[in-house]
Design a protein around this motif. Sequence first.
Motif, PDB file in Angstrom:
ATOM      1  N   LEU A  73       0.813  -1.219   0.000  1.00 48.82           N
ATOM      2  CA  LEU A  73       0.000   0.000   0.000  1.00 48.82           C
ATOM      3  C   LEU A  73       0.848   1.271   0.000  1.00 48.82           C
ATOM      4  O   LEU A  73       0.316   2.372   0.016  1.00 48.82           O
ATOM      5  N   GLY A  74       2.164   1.080   0.019  1.00 50.00           N
ATOM      6  CA  GLY A  74       3.046   2.231  -0.076  1.00 50.00           C
ATOM      7  C   GLY A  74       3.551   2.778   1.242  1.00 50.00           C
ATOM      8  O   GLY A  74       4.145   3.867   1.281  1.00 50.00           O
ATOM      9  N   TYR A  75       3.372   2.029   2.338  1.00 46.41           N
ATOM     10  CA  TYR A  75       3.872   2.478   3.640  1.00 46.41           C
ATOM     11  C   TYR A  75       5.328   2.055   3.826  1.00 46.41           C
ATOM     12  O   TYR A  75       5.800   1.087   3.216  1.00 46.41           O
ATOM     13  N   GLN A  76       6.024   2.786   4.676  1.00 44.01           N
ATOM     14  CA  GLN A  76       7.414   2.464   5.030  1.00 44.01           C
ATOM     15  C   GLN A  76       7.373   1.453   6.176  1.00 44.01           C
ATOM     16  O   GLN A  76       6.942   1.795   7.290  1.00 44.01           O
ATOM     17  N   VAL A  77       7.811   0.234   5.947  1.00 43.74           N
ATOM     18  CA  VAL A  77       7.649  -0.815   6.950  1.00 43.74           C
ATOM     19  C   VAL A  77       8.836  -1.771   6.927  1.00 43.74           C
ATOM     20  O   VAL A  77       9.318  -2.171   5.864  1.00 43.74           O
ATOM     21  N   ASP A  78       9.307  -2.132   8.115  1.00 39.67           N
ATOM     22  CA  ASP A  78      10.337  -3.154   8.307  1.00 39.67           C
ATOM     23  C   ASP A  78       9.776  -4.250   9.200  1.00 39.67           C
ATOM     24  O   ASP A  78       8.762  -4.071   9.884  1.00 39.67           O
ATOM     25  N   VAL A  79      10.495  -5.382   9.227  1.00 39.66           N
ATOM     26  CA  VAL A  79      10.102  -6.521  10.059  1.00 39.66           C
ATOM     27  C   VAL A  79      11.224  -6.850  11.037  1.00 39.66           C
ATOM     28  O   VAL A  79      12.397  -6.838  10.659  1.00 39.66           O
ATOM     29  N   PHE A  80      10.864  -7.135  12.269  1.00 36.71           N
ATOM     30  CA  PHE A  80      11.802  -7.702  13.238  1.00 36.71           C
ATOM     31  C   PHE A  80      11.293  -9.097  13.561  1.00 36.71           C
ATOM     32  O   PHE A  80      10.264  -9.266  14.211  1.00 36.71           O
ATOM     33  N   PHE A  81      12.018 -10.121  13.061  1.00 36.82           N
ATOM     34  CA  PHE A  81      11.630 -11.501  13.362  1.00 36.82           C
ATOM     35  C   PHE A  81      12.345 -11.929  14.629  1.00 36.82           C
ATOM     36  O   PHE A  81      13.554 -12.169  14.636  1.00 36.82           O
ATOM     37  N   ILE A 106      14.504  -7.171   7.082  1.00 39.64           N
ATOM     38  CA  ILE A 106      14.145  -8.096   8.157  1.00 39.64           C
ATOM     39  C   ILE A 106      15.266  -8.091   9.186  1.00 39.64           C
ATOM     40  O   ILE A 106      16.391  -8.518   8.895  1.00 39.64           O
ATOM     41  N   TRP A 107      14.962  -7.596  10.379  1.00 36.10           N
ATOM     42  CA  TRP A 107      15.927  -7.626  11.477  1.00 36.10           C
ATOM     43  C   TRP A 107      15.778  -8.943  12.231  1.00 36.10           C
ATOM     44  O   TRP A 107      14.682  -9.462  12.391  1.00 36.10           O
ATOM     45  N   ASN A 108      16.893  -9.449  12.724  1.00 36.22           N
ATOM     46  CA  ASN A 108      16.866 -10.704  13.480  1.00 36.22           C
ATOM     47  C   ASN A 108      17.427 -10.587  14.886  1.00 36.22           C
ATOM     48  O   ASN A 108      17.360 -11.543  15.659  1.00 36.22           O
ATOM     49  N   ALA A 109      17.997  -9.435  15.226  1.00 41.13           N
ATOM     50  CA  ALA A 109      18.585  -9.249  16.556  1.00 41.13           C
ATOM     51  C   ALA A 109      18.184  -7.885  17.087  1.00 41.13           C
ATOM     52  O   ALA A 109      18.265  -6.880  16.373  1.00 41.13           O
TER      53      ALA A 109
END
Length: 513
Positions: A73-81, A106-109
Motif C-alpha cells: 500500500l506504499g507504507y514504510q515498513v520493516d520486520v523484526f523476526f 528483516i531484522w533478526n537481533a
Amino acid sequence: MKKLVNSNQMKKIDSYSIETIGIPSLVLMENAANQVVTTMQKNITKEDIILVICGSGNNGGDGLAIARILLNLGYQVDVFFAGKEASMTEETHKQMTIIENLDMVIWNAIDEINFANYTILVDALVGIGLSEKLTDAYKQIVEKMNHHEGSIYAVDMPTGISADDGKIMGIAVKADYTITFGHHKIGQVLFPGSDYCGKLIVSDIGFPPVAMDSIHSKYYSYDKKDLEKLPKRKAYSNKGTFGRVLVIAGSENMSGAAYLSAKAAFRTGAGFVEILTTESNRSIIQTQIPEAVLTTYNPEQLNEEKEKIKKSVQQADTVVIGPGIGVSKESHQLLDLVTLYVEPPVVYDADAINLISEYYNTFPLLRNNTCSRLNEFSNTLPPYSIITPHLKELARLMDKDVRELQDNLLDTADRCANDSKLIYAIKDARTIVTHKDDRYINHSGNSGMATAGTGDVLTGIIAGLLAQGLEPFEAAKMAVYIHGLAGDYAASQKNEYSLIATDIIEALGEVMK
C-alpha cells in the motif's frame, strides 16, 4: 450479548473453521492481516515508519502478512523476526518466504534495531497462546516496546497478557490499540489485561457462527442491544403495576444509603418504594425523598416492633436489606427478623453481608451447621436472593484473604455458584454476576464510580428491576450493566474525578430511554 472465550476455546473455534468447515488457515490469516491494516489506516500516514515485530507462531504469521500488505500500500515498513526459524508454523514459514521475495528489511537481533527510528510498532510476538511467563529475550523486546514513544498496535492480544484471565505474565506490552479476531477474550475484559489492550477492536475474519456453537463458554457480557430485555411499560397501569420495593436501610442519623437505594429504585421504574429505617432518620428522609412511604422503628424495642416489620416485609414484591444498617446487635436482630419473615427474593447488601460474617455462629438460621460457611449461607437464605458483596465483604463471608480472591476472580465466582440457589454480584472493577453455570462479566463503568454510595445505587437498581418482574439473575445482570452505563454517561457529562453517586441516579433516565 457478547460471548467471551479463553485461549483454548478460541483455538477450537479456529480448528473447527479450518478442519471441519474447510476454510484454509492462510485465508483466515490474510483476513486477520487485512483487518489490522484497515484499523491502522485510520490513524497512520505515509510519513510513518512502521516496525512489525513477529514471533514464530501464527500470530507472527499474521504480523508478516500485515507488513507485506502495508508495503504494497506504499507504507514504510520493516520486520523484526524475534522467533526461531526452526519453530515456525507452516503458515508463518510461507509468509516469511513471501516477505523475503519482496526484499523487505528483516531484522533478526534486537541489538541491531534503533526503535527510535520508528513511529509505529506492531506487536505480533505471541497472541493468545501464552501459557507461561515470557522468556528473557521476549522480556527485553517488550521493555523496548514500552519505552517507545509512538503508537503500538497489538495483533489479537498484547504480548504478556493471559487471554484466559487478564493476568500479566511477568511483563506485558502496553498497547494503544488491540485488534482481536472473532470474539472477545476473557483476558481482554478483566483487569489488568483490559488496561493493556488500549482501544479494543473485535474484527470478523470469517469464523462461521457454527464454529462458536461448537464450544461452550459460560462467560459473556452485555451490549446496548440487551437493553431490550428491560421490563416493558404497560400503558394501562398504576403504581401497583410496577411493583413495591421495601428498602431496609440506614441506622441512627445515617440516612444516605436509604435515600440512594430508594431513589435508584424509583428511577429504575419501581412504582412504589417504602423505606424502613430508624425513627431518628424520619425528618431527613421525608425531606430527601417525599415520594417514598416511610416506616420507622425503634432499634432498642424490636420485639415490640415485630408486627410492623413483618407487615412491611410481607407487603413488598422485593426487599433490600443492608445499606447502612450497621453491625450492632440490634441490626443483627433486625436481619434475623426480616430473613424469617421474607418470601420474595431479597437483595442482601453491605452490612447484611457483614452481619452474617461477624455473627455467623450466633445467627439462628446458620448455626449448628456441618457444611462450609459459604455453602450453608447459600442454602439457608431465601432461594434466588441476590448477594452483592465487594471483595472485602466476600472475603469476610468466605473467611479468606482479599488478595486470594482478587488474584483468582474467576475461581472465586465458581466457588460462590457451586451448589447454590443464590445469585452473587461480586463487585470489583469488573463485576461478575454468577449463578449456577453462567458467568456474566460486566464491562461498563469507569474509575469515577469508585466513590461512596455507588453500591447503594446498584442495590436500588436491582430492586427496581426485580419489582417490575425481571427474573432475579436477569435483574442482577441488567442492573450491573445499567449501573455502569449510567456511570459512563455521568462521567461524559462531568468527568471521572468529579463523579458522585447521585450523578449515576440522574443518568439512569438517559441510559434507560
